[in-house]
Design a protein around this motif. Structure first.
Motif, PDB file in Angstrom:
ATOM      1  N   THR A  56       0.821  -1.221   0.000  1.00 50.24           N
ATOM      2  CA  THR A  56       0.000   0.000   0.000  1.00 50.24           C
ATOM      3  C   THR A  56       0.851   1.266   0.000  1.00 50.24           C
ATOM      4  O   THR A  56       0.309   2.372  -0.050  1.00 50.24           O
ATOM      5  CB  THR A  56      -0.923   0.026   1.234  1.00 50.24           C
ATOM      6  OG1 THR A  56      -0.138   0.205   2.429  1.00 50.24           O
ATOM      7  CG2 THR A  56      -1.721  -1.251   1.341  1.00 50.24           C
ATOM      8  N   VAL A  57       2.170   1.130   0.075  1.00 50.37           N
ATOM      9  CA  VAL A  57       3.077   2.284   0.176  1.00 50.37           C
ATOM     10  C   VAL A  57       3.631   2.627  -1.202  1.00 50.37           C
ATOM     11  O   VAL A  57       4.113   1.759  -1.926  1.00 50.37           O
ATOM     12  CB  VAL A  57       4.225   1.988   1.163  1.00 50.37           C
ATOM     13  CG1 VAL A  57       5.225   3.157   1.195  1.00 50.37           C
ATOM     14  CG2 VAL A  57       3.683   1.710   2.561  1.00 50.37           C
ATOM     15  N   ASP A  58       3.572   3.916  -1.556  1.00 54.71           N
ATOM     16  CA  ASP A  58       4.068   4.360  -2.857  1.00 54.71           C
ATOM     17  C   ASP A  58       5.509   4.828  -2.814  1.00 54.71           C
ATOM     18  O   ASP A  58       6.196   4.794  -3.838  1.00 54.71           O
ATOM     19  CB  ASP A  58       3.187   5.507  -3.381  1.00 54.71           C
ATOM     20  CG  ASP A  58       1.773   5.041  -3.697  1.00 54.71           C
ATOM     21  OD1 ASP A  58       1.604   4.347  -4.718  1.00 54.71           O
ATOM     22  OD2 ASP A  58       0.852   5.350  -2.925  1.00 54.71           O
ATOM     23  N   CYS A  59       5.964   5.301  -1.659  1.00 51.85           N
ATOM     24  CA  CYS A  59       7.332   5.803  -1.559  1.00 51.85           C
ATOM     25  C   CYS A  59       7.740   5.846  -0.092  1.00 51.85           C
ATOM     26  O   CYS A  59       6.901   6.067   0.789  1.00 51.85           O
ATOM     27  CB  CYS A  59       7.441   7.208  -2.178  1.00 51.85           C
ATOM     28  SG  CYS A  59       9.131   7.884  -2.243  1.00 51.85           S
ATOM     29  N   VAL A  60       9.036   5.603   0.171  1.00 50.60           N
ATOM     30  CA  VAL A  60       9.597   5.717   1.516  1.00 50.60           C
ATOM     31  C   VAL A  60      10.580   6.878   1.516  1.00 50.60           C
ATOM     32  O   VAL A  60      11.421   6.988   0.624  1.00 50.60           O
ATOM     33  CB  VAL A  60      10.307   4.429   1.947  1.00 50.60           C
ATOM     34  CG1 VAL A  60      10.948   4.608   3.326  1.00 50.60           C
ATOM     35  CG2 VAL A  60       9.335   3.259   1.971  1.00 50.60           C
ATOM     36  N   VAL A  61      10.452   7.746   2.523  1.00 44.85           N
ATOM     37  CA  VAL A  61      11.387   8.862   2.693  1.00 44.85           C
ATOM     38  C   VAL A  61      12.138   8.636   3.999  1.00 44.85           C
ATOM     39  O   VAL A  61      11.526   8.552   5.069  1.00 44.85           O
ATOM     40  CB  VAL A  61      10.660  10.212   2.728  1.00 44.85           C
ATOM     41  CG1 VAL A  61      11.678  11.346   2.943  1.00 44.85           C
ATOM     42  CG2 VAL A  61       9.883  10.437   1.432  1.00 44.85           C
ATOM     43  N   SER A  62      13.451   8.514   3.897  1.00 47.11           N
ATOM     44  CA  SER A  62      14.279   8.373   5.086  1.00 47.11           C
ATOM     45  C   SER A  62      14.861   9.736   5.439  1.00 47.11           C
ATOM     46  O   SER A  62      15.578  10.348   4.638  1.00 47.11           O
ATOM     47  CB  SER A  62      15.408   7.366   4.841  1.00 47.11           C
ATOM     48  OG  SER A  62      16.278   7.321   5.960  1.00 47.11           O
ATOM     49  N   VAL A  63      14.516  10.213   6.642  1.00 49.22           N
ATOM     50  CA  VAL A  63      15.048  11.493   7.103  1.00 49.22           C
ATOM     51  C   VAL A  63      16.377  11.214   7.800  1.00 49.22           C
ATOM     52  O   VAL A  63      16.420  10.615   8.862  1.00 49.22           O
ATOM     53  CB  VAL A  63      14.064  12.186   8.068  1.00 49.22           C
ATOM     54  CG1 VAL A  63      14.655  13.502   8.559  1.00 49.22           C
ATOM     55  CG2 VAL A  63      12.735  12.425   7.377  1.00 49.22           C
ATOM     56  N   GLY A  64      17.443  11.640   7.167  1.00 45.22           N
ATOM     57  CA  GLY A  64      18.770  11.334   7.691  1.00 45.22           C
ATOM     58  C   GLY A  64      19.406  10.248   6.853  1.00 45.22           C
ATOM     59  O   GLY A  64      18.749   9.549   6.088  1.00 45.22           O
ATOM     60  N   ALA A  65      20.695  10.093   7.007  1.00 52.81           N
ATOM     61  CA  ALA A  65      21.455   9.163   6.173  1.00 52.81           C
ATOM     62  C   ALA A  65      22.082   8.058   7.000  1.00 52.81           C
ATOM     63  O   ALA A  65      23.226   7.667   6.767  1.00 52.81           O
ATOM     64  CB  ALA A  65      22.528   9.927   5.398  1.00 52.81           C
ATOM     65  N   ASP A  66      21.363   7.551   7.984  1.00 50.19           N
ATOM     66  CA  ASP A  66      21.855   6.438   8.792  1.00 50.19           C
ATOM     67  C   ASP A  66      21.969   5.203   7.888  1.00 50.19           C
ATOM     68  O   ASP A  66      20.960   4.660   7.431  1.00 50.19           O
ATOM     69  CB  ASP A  66      20.869   6.170   9.931  1.00 50.19           C
ATOM     70  CG  ASP A  66      21.328   5.054  10.846  1.00 50.19           C
ATOM     71  OD1 ASP A  66      22.200   4.252  10.436  1.00 50.19           O
ATOM     72  OD2 ASP A  66      20.801   4.964  11.969  1.00 50.19           O
ATOM     73  N   SER A  79      11.118  -3.024  -3.995  1.00 45.03           N
ATOM     74  CA  SER A  79      10.286  -2.537  -5.094  1.00 45.03           C
ATOM     75  C   SER A  79       9.723  -1.147  -4.827  1.00 45.03           C
ATOM     76  O   SER A  79       9.262  -0.477  -5.753  1.00 45.03           O
ATOM     77  CB  SER A  79       9.124  -3.507  -5.346  1.00 45.03           C
ATOM     78  OG  SER A  79       8.231  -3.529  -4.242  1.00 45.03           O
ATOM     79  N   ILE A  80       9.745  -0.684  -3.574  1.00 43.11           N
ATOM     80  CA  ILE A  80       9.193   0.631  -3.231  1.00 43.11           C
ATOM     81  C   ILE A  80      10.276   1.689  -3.402  1.00 43.11           C
ATOM     82  O   ILE A  80      11.387   1.533  -2.879  1.00 43.11           O
ATOM     83  CB  ILE A  80       8.679   0.645  -1.779  1.00 43.11           C
ATOM     84  CG1 ILE A  80       7.637  -0.455  -1.564  1.00 43.11           C
ATOM     85  CG2 ILE A  80       8.080   2.013  -1.440  1.00 43.11           C
ATOM     86  CD1 ILE A  80       7.191  -0.599  -0.123  1.00 43.11           C
ATOM     87  N   PRO A  81      10.001   2.781  -4.096  1.00 43.93           N
ATOM     88  CA  PRO A  81      11.002   3.842  -4.249  1.00 43.93           C
ATOM     89  C   PRO A  81      11.451   4.369  -2.880  1.00 43.93           C
ATOM     90  O   PRO A  81      10.636   4.558  -1.979  1.00 43.93           O
ATOM     91  CB  PRO A  81      10.262   4.927  -5.039  1.00 43.93           C
ATOM     92  CG  PRO A  81       9.151   4.212  -5.722  1.00 43.93           C
ATOM     93  CD  PRO A  81       8.756   3.096  -4.823  1.00 43.93           C
ATOM     94  N   LEU A  82      12.764   4.609  -2.747  1.00 44.43           N
ATOM     95  CA  LEU A  82      13.340   5.092  -1.486  1.00 44.43           C
ATOM     96  C   LEU A  82      14.079   6.401  -1.743  1.00 44.43           C
ATOM     97  O   LEU A  82      15.002   6.456  -2.562  1.00 44.43           O
ATOM     98  CB  LEU A  82      14.296   4.051  -0.901  1.00 44.43           C
ATOM     99  CG  LEU A  82      15.095   4.457   0.339  1.00 44.43           C
ATOM    100  CD1 LEU A  82      14.183   4.874   1.495  1.00 44.43           C
ATOM    101  CD2 LEU A  82      16.025   3.330   0.774  1.00 44.43           C
ATOM    102  N   VAL A  83      13.637   7.456  -1.059  1.00 47.38           N
ATOM    103  CA  VAL A  83      14.271   8.774  -1.168  1.00 47.38           C
ATOM    104  C   VAL A  83      14.914   9.098   0.177  1.00 47.38           C
ATOM    105  O   VAL A  83      14.272   8.998   1.225  1.00 47.38           O
ATOM    106  CB  VAL A  83      13.246   9.862  -1.526  1.00 47.38           C
ATOM    107  CG1 VAL A  83      13.911  11.243  -1.551  1.00 47.38           C
ATOM    108  CG2 VAL A  83      12.593   9.563  -2.880  1.00 47.38           C
ATOM    109  N   VAL A  84      16.188   9.466   0.152  1.00 46.52           N
ATOM    110  CA  VAL A  84      16.922   9.830   1.368  1.00 46.52           C
ATOM    111  C   VAL A  84      17.049  11.347   1.426  1.00 46.52           C
ATOM    112  O   VAL A  84      17.523  11.969   0.461  1.00 46.52           O
ATOM    113  CB  VAL A  84      18.310   9.171   1.392  1.00 46.52           C
ATOM    114  CG1 VAL A  84      19.115   9.688   2.583  1.00 46.52           C
ATOM    115  CG2 VAL A  84      18.175   7.651   1.446  1.00 46.52           C
ATOM    116  N   TYR A  85      16.613  11.919   2.548  1.00 46.83           N
ATOM    117  CA  TYR A  85      16.786  13.356   2.765  1.00 46.83           C
ATOM    118  C   TYR A  85      17.977  13.514   3.699  1.00 46.83           C
ATOM    119  O   TYR A  85      17.870  13.471   4.925  1.00 46.83           O
ATOM    120  CB  TYR A  85      15.522  13.951   3.383  1.00 46.83           C
ATOM    121  CG  TYR A  85      15.546  15.464   3.469  1.00 46.83           C
ATOM    122  CD1 TYR A  85      15.778  16.246   2.342  1.00 46.83           C
ATOM    123  CD2 TYR A  85      15.303  16.113   4.687  1.00 46.83           C
ATOM    124  CE1 TYR A  85      15.774  17.629   2.417  1.00 46.83           C
ATOM    125  CE2 TYR A  85      15.301  17.494   4.770  1.00 46.83           C
ATOM    126  CZ  TYR A  85      15.530  18.253   3.632  1.00 46.83           C
ATOM    127  OH  TYR A  85      15.533  19.634   3.716  1.00 46.83           O
TER     128      TYR A  85
END
Length: 407
Positions: A56-66, A79-85
């Motif tokens: 059900t998730v379209d995108c994951v945003v990780s806050v921080g670069a751990d 398979s889910i797009p991952l964006v790192v902030y």
């Protein structure tokens, strides 16, 4: 203002610790800029959430670069797009990195771009999967031996290949449109007049009809179960395929294209069965005529480039020639006693024109008789050939009333 699909769900994963307050402000600002739902989870619960609700998730945003957090999240569902902030990270499953110096607007724009690209990819994969599944049904449908089987396989395709829940295949019979196969409730499975309903409108227009809400359509003939959206496509002039659902405005152009492709397979199968039925009728009529002819006739056929053989003889052939019983099923080279007959079959069966020869041939109880044997070639199919040998005796035969037959 957020823009984009309202059913988007973005999971924001926070690291916690000393950055809780800053991350809370950031996620609030991001959620305000994204359409749909923004779900926030800490690093300790994000993986569990993805395992349970990943589809059900379209995108994951990780806050921080751990690195450990990013690796865990990315490996849970690649398979889910991952964006790192955060700062640049080395991880093969990261789709985009937005540096902390970028604005929240830049981050939101990147997330929406990843969602859009992912959905387009998923859509194309779904389309290709359906087309592949539909192509498998092409042979099953076009190879059916009865009209009922064609309709059964068509409905199976709408369910198995195209994932439609409710479908009906209805065919034209005289002045009615008659359901042949359906997954609709019983009250919807009733014949209607040729000009009635959305089905009748489809046949008149000769093109698909897409109805966003059949409850407001004056032509709709069944509304009892609360069905809303309808797609109705013509099967040539022979009938319609319809799919319905209880959700309003549920179908798009792609659904119509799928159903038109399926309708093409169904129409081809029905047209073939119709042609075969007509050929059987024609063959039966010709066979009756063939049997009733007062002169001897033999039907010969050559499979591809093989030798010709005698496939049928009529009653007059059996009455006239003493070797008739041995001729049926035999090769032409042994079935026919004269060289002229054998040469006609071997040399001229694949020609387009009639040709005749004068022959002398033994007849029952009278020694021999003179005939003009006429070869009537039939239309060739592939490399095969066939035709009739018609034996016209020198003495013109008469029927019981004394009427003469001429050649």
């Amino acid at each position: 203002m957020p823009s984009g699909p309202s059913d988007t769900r973005v999971l924001v994963v926070t690291t916690g610790g000393d950055a809780v307050s800053r991350e809370s402000d950031l996620t609030s600002s991001l959620a305000a800029r994204l359409p749909g739902q923004t779900v926030v989870r800490s690093s300790s619960t994000a993986a569990e959430y993805l395992r349970e609700l990943g589809p059900t998730v379209d995108c994951v945003v990780s806050v921080g670069a751990d690195p450990d957090l990013i690796r865990t999240v990315s490996e849970t569902d690649p398979s889910i797009p991952l964006v790192v902030y955060g700062e640049e990270v080395l991880c093969t499953h990261v789709d985009a990195v937005v540096p902390p110096s970028a604005s929240i607007d830049d981050l939101a724009a990147r997330v929406q771009a990843e969602v859009s690209q992912s959905r387009e990819t998923n859509h194309l994969e779904e389309v290709n999967a359906k087309l592949t599944a539909l192509s498998r049904y092409a042979k099953r449908i076009t190879g059916c031996e009865t009209v009922r089987d064609v309709c059964d396989r068509t409905v199976e395709a709408t369910n198995d290949a195209l994932d439609f829940d409710f479908c009906i295949v209805a065919l034209v019979e005289d002045d009615r449109i008659v359901p042949y196969r359906s997954t609709l409730p019983m009250e919807a499975e009733r014949p209607i007049g040729i000009g009635e309903g959305i089905a009748g409108r489809t046949l008149r227009a000769g093109e698909p009809q897409v109805v966003a809400d059949m409850q407001g359509d004056p032509d709709a003939t069944f509304k009892e179960r609360g069905f809303r959206s309808v797609v109705s496509v013509p099967v040539g002039e022979q009938g319609v395929i319809q799919v319905v659902t209880k959700e309003a405005d549920a179908y798009d152009e792609r659904d119509v294209e799928f159903l038109e492709t399926l309708a093409g397979y169904t129409n081809e199968a029905l047209a073939r069965l119709e042609r075969e039925a007509a050929l059987r009728d024609e063959r039966d009529r010709f066979h009756a005529f063939f049997e009733a002819l007062p002169v001897p006739v033999a039907y010969v056929e050559a499979e591809r480039r093989g030798e010709a053989s005698v496939r049928e003889i009529n009653a007059a052939y059996e009455r006239t020639f003493p070797e008739a019983a041995d001729a049926l099923g035999a090769d032409a080279a042994t079935a026919f006693p004269t060289a002229e007959e054998r040469r006609l079959v071997s040399d001229r069966l694949r020609d387009a024109d009639l040709v005749d020869r004068k022959i002398e041939r033994p007849v029952r109880e009278e020694g021999s008789d003179s005939f003009t044997v006429v070869l009537v070639p039939l239309e060739r199919i592939g490399l095969s050939a066939s035709g009739y040998l018609v034996y016209v005796p020198e003495a013109v035969p008469t029927d019981e009333s004394g009427t003469e037959y001429s050649s």
